[in-house]
Design a protein around this motif. Structure first.
Motif, mmCIF file in Angstrom:
data_model
loop_
_atom_site.group_PDB
_atom_site.id
_atom_site.type_symbol
_atom_site.label_atom_id
_atom_site.label_comp_id
_atom_site.label_asym_id
_atom_site.label_seq_id
_atom_site.Cartn_x
_atom_site.Cartn_y
_atom_site.Cartn_z
ATOM 1 N N GLN A 61 0.841 -1.445 -0.148
ATOM 2 C CA GLN A 61 0.100 -0.159 0.051
ATOM 3 C C GLN A 61 0.808 1.360 0.105
ATOM 4 N N PRO A 62 0.439 2.251 -0.513
ATOM 5 C CA PRO A 62 1.226 3.568 -0.442
ATOM 6 C C PRO A 62 1.375 4.271 0.985
ATOM 7 N N ALA A 63 2.524 4.439 1.261
ATOM 8 C CA ALA A 63 3.131 5.028 2.624
ATOM 9 C C ALA A 63 2.775 6.543 2.919
ATOM 10 N N VAL A 64 2.232 6.699 3.980
ATOM 11 C CA VAL A 64 1.807 8.022 4.625
ATOM 12 C C VAL A 64 2.616 8.287 5.908
ATOM 13 N N GLY A 65 2.730 9.516 6.410
ATOM 14 C CA GLY A 65 3.316 9.525 7.595
ATOM 15 C C GLY A 65 2.897 11.093 8.211
ATOM 16 N N GLY A 66 3.381 11.245 9.221
ATOM 17 C CA GLY A 66 3.290 12.526 10.058
ATOM 18 C C GLY A 66 3.539 12.391 11.413
ATOM 19 N N ARG A 67 3.729 13.703 12.286
ATOM 20 C CA ARG A 67 4.196 13.528 13.714
ATOM 21 C C ARG A 67 2.929 13.849 14.511
ATOM 22 N N VAL A 68 2.933 13.343 15.826
ATOM 23 C CA VAL A 68 1.956 13.832 16.777
ATOM 24 C C VAL A 68 2.404 13.461 18.163
ATOM 25 N N ALA A 69 1.854 14.185 18.898
ATOM 26 C CA ALA A 69 1.842 13.639 20.333
ATOM 27 C C ALA A 69 0.565 13.593 20.952
ATOM 28 N N TYR A 70 0.590 12.490 21.951
ATOM 29 C CA TYR A 70 -0.544 12.096 22.506
ATOM 30 C C TYR A 70 -0.814 12.510 23.858
ATOM 31 N N GLU A 71 -2.124 12.855 24.160
ATOM 32 C CA GLU A 71 -2.248 13.107 25.634
ATOM 33 C C GLU A 71 -2.727 12.187 26.546
ATOM 34 N N GLY A 72 -2.171 12.081 27.492
ATOM 35 C CA GLY A 72 -2.400 10.890 28.581
ATOM 36 C C GLY A 72 -3.479 11.422 29.504
ATOM 37 N N PRO A 73 -3.875 10.210 30.346
ATOM 38 C CA PRO A 73 -4.915 10.756 31.538
ATOM 39 C C PRO A 73 -3.993 11.961 32.463
ATOM 40 N N LYS A 74 -5.222 12.893 32.828
ATOM 41 C CA LYS A 74 -4.695 13.973 33.847
ATOM 42 C C LYS A 74 -4.594 13.375 34.929
ATOM 43 N N LEU A 75 -3.477 12.795 35.767
ATOM 44 C CA LEU A 75 -3.492 12.319 37.043
ATOM 45 C C LEU A 75 -3.446 13.231 37.905
ATOM 46 N N THR A 76 -3.295 14.664 37.624
ATOM 47 C CA THR A 76 -3.098 15.400 38.598
ATOM 48 C C THR A 76 -4.108 16.613 38.080
ATOM 49 N N GLU A 77 -5.064 17.266 39.093
ATOM 50 C CA GLU A 77 -6.056 17.924 38.538
ATOM 51 C C GLU A 77 -5.501 19.280 38.045
ATOM 52 N N GLY A 78 -5.763 19.706 36.737
ATOM 53 C CA GLY A 78 -5.091 21.037 36.114
ATOM 54 C C GLY A 78 -3.976 20.921 35.496
ATOM 55 N N VAL A 79 -3.300 19.764 35.450
ATOM 56 C CA VAL A 79 -2.051 19.321 35.021
ATOM 57 C C VAL A 79 -2.000 18.664 33.456
#
Length: 213
Positions: A61-79
């Motif tokens: 299949q044709p190749a595609v790509g990109g850059r990304v950052a993921y957000e995890g769970p907010k373990l500390t309120e407001g952080v």
């Protein structure tokens, strides 16, 4: 201008043209290289649609790509809990399904890993019309050779802003299909690793396992 001098000028121009042409070809080759895959690499997934099964070779299949950052769970309120950004390269999930069974037939796609972990994506997410951006099956990360990356193929989302937030996940999938770390929503849990099956329009029955390959 003497005949000898004229001949020298012609030769210089010819050499310069040849060098320029070589540079153009080399640059074109460099630009085209990322669009293909290592011919020695073989990675496949099984698409299941009712009684029909289709084994799809991802490296065809044709190749595609990109850059990304993921957000995890907010373990500390407001952080905020953002993970490091990475560059991924893989195969467009919607394009893969279109070639395998045709997108007109697809309402949902459930990605199932070899360890049984699975996530279901609704059609708008597959179409790339939600805040999740484009969904791909990544085969390499940060330039690491595909054959050496143990998590491939891995479900990855590529939003336009290169940040996949918890809010993006909830807006794209809704609260029922989103991922949670305990009671906390977490976008990182959608990174299904080692995808082996794509089940089209999953009806709630038993999911395929390694024994089915």
């Amino acid at each position: 201008m003497s005949r000898r001098r004229c001949l020298v000028v012609v030769l210089v121009l010819a050499v310069a043209t040849a060098i320029s042409l070589s540079i153009v070809l080399l640059r074109r080759g460099a630009d085209e290289a990322p669009d293909g895959w290592d011919p020695e690499l073989r990675v496949s997934v099984r698409v299941i649609y009712g009684d029909r099964t289709v084994d799809v070779e991802l490296t065809e299949q044709p190749a595609v790509g990109g850059r990304v950052a993921y957000e995890g769970p907010k373990l500390t309120e407001g952080v905020e809990n953002w993970k490091a950004a990475h560059a991924y390269r893989g195969v467009d999930l919607a394009g893969l399904l279109e070639r395998a069974v045709g997108l007109d037939a697809v309402e949902t796609a459930t990605l199932v890993a070899l360890d049984g972990w699975h996530k279901t994506l609704p059609r708008p997410v597959l179409d790339g019309t939600t805040p999740a951006g484009t969904a791909i099956l990544a085969l390499s990360v940060d330039g690491e050779p595909s054959a050496e990356w143990d998590d491939a193929p891995m479900l990855v989302f590529l939003p336009e802003d290169e940040r996949f937030s918890v809010r993006d996940m909830l807006d794209a999938l809704g609260p029922d299909d989103a991922h949670y770390y305990g009671d906390l929503p977490s976008a990182t849990g959608l990174m299904v690793k080692g995808v082996a099956f794509l089940v089209v329009n999953y009806d709630g029955g038993p999911l395929p396992t390694l024994a089915d390959l």
